[in-house]
Scaffold this motif. Structure first.
Motif, PDB file in Angstrom:
ATOM      1  N   GLU A  44     -32.776  27.271  53.934  1.00  0.00           N
ATOM      2  CA  GLU A  44     -33.434  28.198  53.812  1.00  0.00           C
ATOM      3  C   GLU A  44     -34.070  28.626  55.222  1.00  0.00           C
ATOM      4  O   GLU A  44     -34.105  30.408  55.427  1.00  0.00           O
ATOM      5  CB  GLU A  44     -34.112  27.890  52.417  1.00  0.00           C
ATOM      6  CG  GLU A  44     -34.885  29.210  52.468  1.00  0.00           C
ATOM      7  CD  GLU A  44     -33.188  30.699  52.039  1.00  0.00           C
ATOM      8  OE1 GLU A  44     -33.614  31.755  52.049  1.00  0.00           O
ATOM      9  OE2 GLU A  44     -32.414  30.223  51.513  1.00  0.00           O
ATOM     10  N   SER A  45     -34.956  27.876  55.997  1.00  0.00           N
ATOM     11  CA  SER A  45     -36.069  28.378  56.767  1.00  0.00           C
ATOM     12  C   SER A  45     -35.175  28.605  57.887  1.00  0.00           C
ATOM     13  O   SER A  45     -35.890  29.355  58.865  1.00  0.00           O
ATOM     14  CB  SER A  45     -37.510  27.238  56.563  1.00  0.00           C
ATOM     15  OG  SER A  45     -36.684  26.418  56.886  1.00  0.00           O
ATOM     16  N   TRP A  46     -33.940  27.825  58.144  1.00  0.00           N
ATOM     17  CA  TRP A  46     -33.461  28.792  59.247  1.00  0.00           C
ATOM     18  C   TRP A  46     -32.417  28.539  59.451  1.00  0.00           C
ATOM     19  O   TRP A  46     -31.132  29.259  60.090  1.00  0.00           O
ATOM     20  CB  TRP A  46     -33.291  27.043  59.543  1.00  0.00           C
ATOM     21  CG  TRP A  46     -33.706  25.594  60.436  1.00  0.00           C
ATOM     22  CD1 TRP A  46     -35.137  25.239  59.645  1.00  0.00           C
ATOM     23  CD2 TRP A  46     -34.948  25.895  61.822  1.00  0.00           C
ATOM     24  NE1 TRP A  46     -35.675  24.534  60.657  1.00  0.00           N
ATOM     25  CE2 TRP A  46     -35.375  24.983  61.660  1.00  0.00           C
ATOM     26  CE3 TRP A  46     -34.304  26.591  62.729  1.00  0.00           C
ATOM     27  CZ2 TRP A  46     -36.652  24.432  63.731  1.00  0.00           C
ATOM     28  CZ3 TRP A  46     -34.960  26.018  63.861  1.00  0.00           C
ATOM     29  CH2 TRP A  46     -35.682  25.487  63.995  1.00  0.00           C
ATOM     30  N   HIS A  47     -32.270  29.788  57.899  1.00  0.00           N
ATOM     31  CA  HIS A  47     -30.640  30.531  57.722  1.00  0.00           C
ATOM     32  C   HIS A  47     -30.389  31.381  59.315  1.00  0.00           C
ATOM     33  O   HIS A  47     -28.990  31.679  59.168  1.00  0.00           O
ATOM     34  CB  HIS A  47     -30.490  31.509  56.165  1.00  0.00           C
ATOM     35  CG  HIS A  47     -29.902  32.018  56.235  1.00  0.00           C
ATOM     36  ND1 HIS A  47     -28.810  31.071  55.534  1.00  0.00           N
ATOM     37  CD2 HIS A  47     -29.314  33.381  55.605  1.00  0.00           C
ATOM     38  CE1 HIS A  47     -28.423  32.182  54.936  1.00  0.00           C
ATOM     39  NE2 HIS A  47     -28.584  33.406  55.406  1.00  0.00           N
ATOM     40  N   TYR A  48     -31.396  31.722  59.548  1.00  0.00           N
ATOM     41  CA  TYR A  48     -31.103  33.022  60.688  1.00  0.00           C
ATOM     42  C   TYR A  48     -30.926  32.292  61.523  1.00  0.00           C
ATOM     43  O   TYR A  48     -30.633  32.640  63.385  1.00  0.00           O
ATOM     44  CB  TYR A  48     -32.297  34.257  59.909  1.00  0.00           C
ATOM     45  CG  TYR A  48     -31.858  34.864  59.107  1.00  0.00           C
ATOM     46  CD1 TYR A  48     -30.780  35.584  58.856  1.00  0.00           C
ATOM     47  CD2 TYR A  48     -33.069  34.478  58.581  1.00  0.00           C
ATOM     48  CE1 TYR A  48     -30.725  36.320  58.403  1.00  0.00           C
ATOM     49  CE2 TYR A  48     -32.804  35.500  56.971  1.00  0.00           C
ATOM     50  CZ  TYR A  48     -32.546  36.020  57.068  1.00  0.00           C
ATOM     51  OH  TYR A  48     -31.877  36.289  55.679  1.00  0.00           O
ATOM     52  N   THR A  49     -31.135  31.069  62.046  1.00  0.00           N
ATOM     53  CA  THR A  49     -30.851  30.698  63.154  1.00  0.00           C
ATOM     54  C   THR A  49     -30.524  28.748  62.731  1.00  0.00           C
ATOM     55  O   THR A  49     -31.126  28.243  62.488  1.00  0.00           O
ATOM     56  CB  THR A  49     -32.381  30.284  64.306  1.00  0.00           C
ATOM     57  OG1 THR A  49     -33.292  31.612  64.034  1.00  0.00           O
ATOM     58  CG2 THR A  49     -32.694  29.337  65.157  1.00  0.00           C
ATOM     59  N   ASP A  50     -29.211  29.078  63.543  1.00  0.00           N
ATOM     60  CA  ASP A  50     -28.578  27.656  62.831  1.00  0.00           C
ATOM     61  C   ASP A  50     -28.539  26.921  64.686  1.00  0.00           C
ATOM     62  O   ASP A  50     -27.697  26.726  65.473  1.00  0.00           O
ATOM     63  CB  ASP A  50     -26.844  27.639  62.766  1.00  0.00           C
ATOM     64  CG  ASP A  50     -26.148  27.004  62.583  1.00  0.00           C
ATOM     65  OD1 ASP A  50     -26.949  25.288  62.942  1.00  0.00           O
ATOM     66  OD2 ASP A  50     -25.321  27.438  62.112  1.00  0.00           O
ATOM     67  N   LEU A  51     -30.133  26.226  64.405  1.00  0.00           N
ATOM     68  CA  LEU A  51     -30.133  25.462  65.528  1.00  0.00           C
ATOM     69  C   LEU A  51     -29.010  24.238  65.789  1.00  0.00           C
ATOM     70  O   LEU A  51     -28.993  24.201  67.022  1.00  0.00           O
ATOM     71  CB  LEU A  51     -31.827  24.716  65.156  1.00  0.00           C
ATOM     72  CG  LEU A  51     -32.028  23.920  66.357  1.00  0.00           C
ATOM     73  CD1 LEU A  51     -31.958  25.144  67.704  1.00  0.00           C
ATOM     74  CD2 LEU A  51     -33.784  23.520  66.088  1.00  0.00           C
ATOM     75  N   ARG A  52     -27.916  23.565  64.829  1.00  0.00           N
ATOM     76  CA  ARG A  52     -27.321  22.767  65.348  1.00  0.00           C
ATOM     77  C   ARG A  52     -26.250  23.964  65.938  1.00  0.00           C
ATOM     78  O   ARG A  52     -25.684  22.715  67.188  1.00  0.00           O
ATOM     79  CB  ARG A  52     -27.063  22.319  63.752  1.00  0.00           C
ATOM     80  CG  ARG A  52     -26.171  20.754  64.220  1.00  0.00           C
ATOM     81  CD  ARG A  52     -25.769  19.897  62.503  1.00  0.00           C
ATOM     82  NE  ARG A  52     -25.289  18.502  62.683  1.00  0.00           N
ATOM     83  CZ  ARG A  52     -24.228  18.393  63.302  1.00  0.00           C
ATOM     84  NH1 ARG A  52     -23.499  19.212  62.709  1.00  0.00           N
ATOM     85  NH2 ARG A  52     -24.136  17.347  62.731  1.00  0.00           N
ATOM     86  N   ARG A  53     -25.752  24.669  65.995  1.00  0.00           N
ATOM     87  CA  ARG A  53     -24.912  25.390  66.449  1.00  0.00           C
ATOM     88  C   ARG A  53     -24.776  25.536  67.848  1.00  0.00           C
ATOM     89  O   ARG A  53     -24.958  25.952  68.527  1.00  0.00           O
ATOM     90  CB  ARG A  53     -24.323  26.118  65.210  1.00  0.00           C
ATOM     91  CG  ARG A  53     -22.868  27.689  66.209  1.00  0.00           C
ATOM     92  CD  ARG A  53     -22.783  28.111  65.167  1.00  0.00           C
ATOM     93  NE  ARG A  53     -23.688  29.485  64.303  1.00  0.00           N
ATOM     94  CZ  ARG A  53     -24.097  30.384  65.253  1.00  0.00           C
ATOM     95  NH1 ARG A  53     -23.041  31.095  66.866  1.00  0.00           N
ATOM     96  NH2 ARG A  53     -24.781  31.598  65.049  1.00  0.00           N
ATOM     97  N   LEU A  54     -26.450  26.299  67.645  1.00  0.00           N
ATOM     98  CA  LEU A  54     -26.789  27.726  68.826  1.00  0.00           C
ATOM     99  C   LEU A  54     -27.844  26.495  69.994  1.00  0.00           C
ATOM    100  O   LEU A  54     -27.447  26.741  71.301  1.00  0.00           O
ATOM    101  CB  LEU A  54     -28.252  28.104  68.305  1.00  0.00           C
ATOM    102  CG  LEU A  54     -27.292  29.632  67.389  1.00  0.00           C
ATOM    103  CD1 LEU A  54     -28.730  30.528  67.105  1.00  0.00           C
ATOM    104  CD2 LEU A  54     -26.992  30.522  68.030  1.00  0.00           C
ATOM    105  N   LEU A  55     -28.069  25.171  70.025  1.00  0.00           N
ATOM    106  CA  LEU A  55     -28.460  24.500  70.262  1.00  0.00           C
ATOM    107  C   LEU A  55     -27.542  23.785  70.565  1.00  0.00           C
ATOM    108  O   LEU A  55     -27.092  22.651  70.612  1.00  0.00           O
ATOM    109  CB  LEU A  55     -29.241  23.481  70.011  1.00  0.00           C
ATOM    110  CG  LEU A  55     -30.805  22.658  70.863  1.00  0.00           C
ATOM    111  CD1 LEU A  55     -30.934  23.901  72.236  1.00  0.00           C
ATOM    112  CD2 LEU A  55     -31.055  21.747  70.719  1.00  0.00           C
ATOM    113  N   SER A  56     -26.632  24.119  71.967  1.00  0.00           N
ATOM    114  CA  SER A  56     -25.251  23.243  71.615  1.00  0.00           C
ATOM    115  C   SER A  56     -25.968  22.564  73.062  1.00  0.00           C
ATOM    116  O   SER A  56     -24.816  21.335  73.392  1.00  0.00           O
ATOM    117  CB  SER A  56     -24.268  24.302  72.886  1.00  0.00           C
ATOM    118  OG  SER A  56     -24.584  25.352  73.371  1.00  0.00           O
TER     119      SER A  56
END
Length: 421
Positions: A54-66
């Motif tokens: 929930e706290s990362w709902h708008y920032t999918d770190l696993r996807r964005l930090l490629s």
């Protein structure tokens, strides 16, 4: 037959795990610190947060930090002038502290020394199982500054904590303890050049009746990843004004975690997020009012252009004992392009029944009538748009009142607009 599928790590997750194995012998710390590091890397091994958290709902770190850059021992960060003229500067260059000079009323230690002797181990705690920034930082932090301001000290010059990067990775901590009745201005400067990855955790313990203005100015290059936390605990009648300006970075997450722990404590957050290109900037705040008679106000202004995406999540928790809490939160966004996005998620969780709390959010575009009014008086379109944008942000910046603080912030705003306006 019970079979457990092996976790398929992303390239970034695998890079963190591999780097930890390679660098462990180089990291400072006694046995207690190493236990904290081991626990932290296990948290990273379990996977970076996705939008399902929930706290990362708008920032999918696993996807964005490629990808994650390698550590680069040859990287040499360039020095920068202090934001406020006359400030006492404590600089970190690619995660390495410099010689410490004396400051009246202030004790400063290199964090590497406190890691080595283990005295800092108790502070190496993550904020729950989804605290990816805390886990990454705990695993790799090698240096920083521990600043202790004496009770009653009235600092006449700001202290600027500079975290400068020139590519590769750097992981730092900036703990500050402010004694009872002390007053100080602290600038946290996050800047550099190159496609670096930075994690930075700032920790502020504010004594009774102490007063601090803390400025976070982040203007990393458009290729950098910046993962940061600011954590603070306020004592009785303590006052904290936190000003956050994000004006750079490719992927940015700034977390603000504050606890109003003493009666009469007052917290103010003022934020300016300037988003351009294809950047992703996330400011997430969690504020706990844990005792009666505390107050807080949060005002965040955002300007979005290009294909940039922004996020503000603000959660205020009012505990059952925290009667007479006064908490207000507002987030206002100016969209300058059709491709830009901004997501706002204000939250109030209230368990007390005698409180005054509220929140609001707006998203708008430049008013064409206002633009026409200025252009009809001979002002070209770009300049007119700039005036309207500055007016939108001026309230938040000018509220700081001190010209020595306001002027350099307005200069940063002008520089950003000259490039992205």
């Amino acid at each position: 037959m019970n079979m457990r599928a092996e976790i398929q790590r992303t390239p970034a997750e695998a890079a963190f795990v591999d780097a930890f194995g390679e660098r462990l012998s180089l990291l400072p710390g006694d046995g207690a610190v190493m236990v904290k590091r081991d626990d932290a890397i296990e948290q990273v091994k379990a996977g970076l947060p996705t939008r399902r958290v929930e706290s990362w709902h708008y920032t999918d770190l696993r996807r964005l930090l490629s990808t994650v850059p390698d550590f680069d021992a040859s990287a040499k960060a360039k020095s920068v002038a202090p934001l406020i003229e006359g400030s006492t500067v404590l600089s970190l260059a690619n995660g390495v502290s410099s010689a410490v000079s004396g400051i009246d009323g202030v004790s400063v230690q290199r964090l590497s020394d406190k890691l080595t002797d283990g005295s800092y181990a108790p502070a190496l705690v993550t904020y729950g199982k989804d605290d990816a920034i805390g886990a990454i930082n705990t695993a790799f932090v090698a240096d920083g500054y521990f600043v202790d301001i004496e009770a009653g000290a009235q600092l006449d010059k700001p202290i600027e904590l500079q975290n400068l990067q020139a590519g590769g990775q750097s992981h730092v901590r900036l703990p500050v303890r402010v004694g009872a009745g002390a007053k100080a201005t602290i600038v946290e400067r996050q800047t550099g050049e190159g496609a670096g990855l930075v994690s930075s955790v700032s920790q502020l313990l504010l004594g009774d009746d102490a007063e601090v203005l803390w400025l976070i100015v982040q203007d990393q290059p458009e290729t950098a990843t910046h993962l940061a936390q600011f954590k603070a605990e306020l004592g009785k009648n303590a006052k904290l004004t936190l000003f956050v300006m994000n004006a750079g970075g490719k992927l940015v997450r700034q977390e603000v975690i504050v606890k109003a722990a003493g009666e009469g404590a007052d917290f103010k957050l003022r934020g300016v997020n300037l988003l351009a290109g294809d950047s992703h900037v996330d400011v997430t705040m969690v504020l706990d009012h844990t005792v009666p008679h505390t107050s807080s106000t949060e005002v965040v202004r955002n300007v979005v252009t290009g294909r940039a995406k922004g996020v503000f999540q603000g959660r205020i928790n009012v505990h059952q004992i925290a009667q007479k809490t006064d908490a207000r939160m507002a987030c206002n966004t100016l969209l300058l392009s059709d491709d830009g996005e901004f997501s706002t998620k204000p939250e109030l969780e209230i368990f007390a029944d005698d409180v005054a709390c509220g929140h609001g959010a707006t998203v708008t575009e430049i008013d064409n009538n206002h633009l026409f009014y200025l252009m009809a008086r001979g002002i070209d379109e770009k300049s007119a748009r700039g005036l309207l944008i500055r007016a939108f942000l001026a309230e938040v910046i000018e509220e700081l009142e001190d010209e020595s603080v306001v002027d350099p912030l307005e200069e940063l705003l002008s520089n950003w607009f000259a490039t992205h306006g």
